[in-house]
Design a protein around this motif. Sequence first.
Motif, mmCIF file in Angstrom:
data_model
loop_
_atom_site.group_PDB
_atom_site.id
_atom_site.type_symbol
_atom_site.label_atom_id
_atom_site.label_comp_id
_atom_site.label_asym_id
_atom_site.label_seq_id
_atom_site.Cartn_x
_atom_site.Cartn_y
_atom_site.Cartn_z
ATOM 1 N N SER A 24 0.812 -1.220 0.000
ATOM 2 C CA SER A 24 0.000 0.000 0.000
ATOM 3 C C SER A 24 0.845 1.271 0.000
ATOM 4 O O SER A 24 0.327 2.350 -0.261
ATOM 5 C CB SER A 24 -0.978 0.012 1.176
ATOM 6 O OG SER A 24 -0.298 -0.013 2.410
ATOM 7 N N ILE A 25 2.163 1.157 0.239
ATOM 8 C CA ILE A 25 3.027 2.336 0.168
ATOM 9 C C ILE A 25 3.258 2.761 -1.278
ATOM 10 O O ILE A 25 3.603 3.909 -1.552
ATOM 11 C CB ILE A 25 4.368 2.109 0.894
ATOM 12 C CG1 ILE A 25 5.039 3.462 1.192
ATOM 13 C CG2 ILE A 25 5.288 1.201 0.095
ATOM 14 C CD1 ILE A 25 6.227 3.374 2.113
ATOM 15 N N GLU A 26 3.034 1.848 -2.213
ATOM 16 C CA GLU A 26 3.248 2.174 -3.627
ATOM 17 C C GLU A 26 2.194 3.167 -4.115
ATOM 18 O O GLU A 26 1.076 3.197 -3.627
ATOM 19 C CB GLU A 26 3.176 0.911 -4.490
ATOM 20 C CG GLU A 26 4.322 -0.035 -4.275
ATOM 21 C CD GLU A 26 4.322 -1.157 -5.285
ATOM 22 O OE1 GLU A 26 5.384 -1.430 -5.852
ATOM 23 O OE2 GLU A 26 3.247 -1.763 -5.513
ATOM 24 N N GLY A 27 2.599 3.972 -5.092
ATOM 25 C CA GLY A 27 1.660 4.889 -5.712
ATOM 26 C C GLY A 27 2.237 6.272 -5.889
ATOM 27 O O GLY A 27 3.409 6.522 -5.618
ATOM 28 N N SER A 28 1.375 7.165 -6.348
ATOM 29 C CA SER A 28 1.764 8.557 -6.584
ATOM 30 C C SER A 28 1.343 9.403 -5.399
ATOM 31 O O SER A 28 0.222 9.291 -4.913
ATOM 32 C CB SER A 28 1.101 9.084 -7.851
ATOM 33 O OG SER A 28 1.569 8.366 -8.964
ATOM 34 N N TYR A 29 2.258 10.250 -4.978
ATOM 35 C CA TYR A 29 2.035 11.155 -3.859
ATOM 36 C C TYR A 29 2.083 12.586 -4.378
ATOM 37 O O TYR A 29 3.028 12.957 -5.065
ATOM 38 C CB TYR A 29 3.117 10.976 -2.789
ATOM 39 C CG TYR A 29 3.055 9.657 -2.070
ATOM 40 C CD1 TYR A 29 2.507 9.562 -0.791
ATOM 41 C CD2 TYR A 29 3.565 8.499 -2.654
ATOM 42 C CE1 TYR A 29 2.463 8.352 -0.118
ATOM 43 C CE2 TYR A 29 3.523 7.291 -1.982
ATOM 44 C CZ TYR A 29 2.967 7.218 -0.721
ATOM 45 O OH TYR A 29 2.920 6.020 -0.062
ATOM 46 N N ALA A 30 1.092 13.372 -4.045
ATOM 47 C CA ALA A 30 1.061 14.777 -4.466
ATOM 48 C C ALA A 30 1.904 15.607 -3.506
ATOM 49 O O ALA A 30 1.898 15.385 -2.305
ATOM 50 C CB ALA A 30 -0.362 15.300 -4.485
ATOM 51 N N VAL A 31 2.627 16.564 -4.078
ATOM 52 C CA VAL A 31 3.470 17.463 -3.294
ATOM 53 C C VAL A 31 3.193 18.878 -3.750
ATOM 54 O O VAL A 31 3.109 19.144 -4.940
ATOM 55 C CB VAL A 31 4.970 17.162 -3.518
ATOM 56 C CG1 VAL A 31 5.824 18.089 -2.673
ATOM 57 C CG2 VAL A 31 5.287 15.719 -3.210
ATOM 58 N N GLY A 32 3.074 19.783 -2.846
ATOM 59 C CA GLY A 32 2.938 21.192 -3.189
ATOM 60 C C GLY A 32 3.549 22.025 -2.097
ATOM 61 O O GLY A 32 3.424 21.696 -0.938
#
Length: 144
Positions: free
Chosen positions: A90-98
């Motif tokens: 579940s740690i896999e994936g895309s993370y948004a950063v701003g």
Amino acid sequence: MRKSAIAATLITSFAVAAGFSTPSRAETGQVAVVFTKGGFIVGVGGGEGVLVLRGKKYPFTVSGMSVGFTIGASTTRFVGRALNLRGPQSIEGSYAVGGAGGAVAAGAGAVQLQNGNGVILQLSGPRVGAEVSAAVGGVTIRLK
């Protein structure tokens, strides 16, 4: 007397059911990441990390890009927690950063990220290098 027996049976049934109910499956793991970023206008970065969950290590790669005002290069060594894990995958994936940040010679950085699986990364650590940015982007994590 009969009401007391029924009440006792119901209370016992609820207590047994509560004892066998499944606990929340969300877990918390420890994370360490080394991320290097550089660029001019468009920033590109990558790195590696490890998730420690239930005493076992899960190595992963991190890649990312930001678009906006970015000049320079920096390396950040993040450590922190991964919350709401439903297993290591579940740690896999895309993370948004701003956000906006900067480092000259050495500084500290902190970030909180969330992916589509609901996993929240709370990371902090020192930055080394010379970089100034005011960019929006994201990172992607993949288990090795």
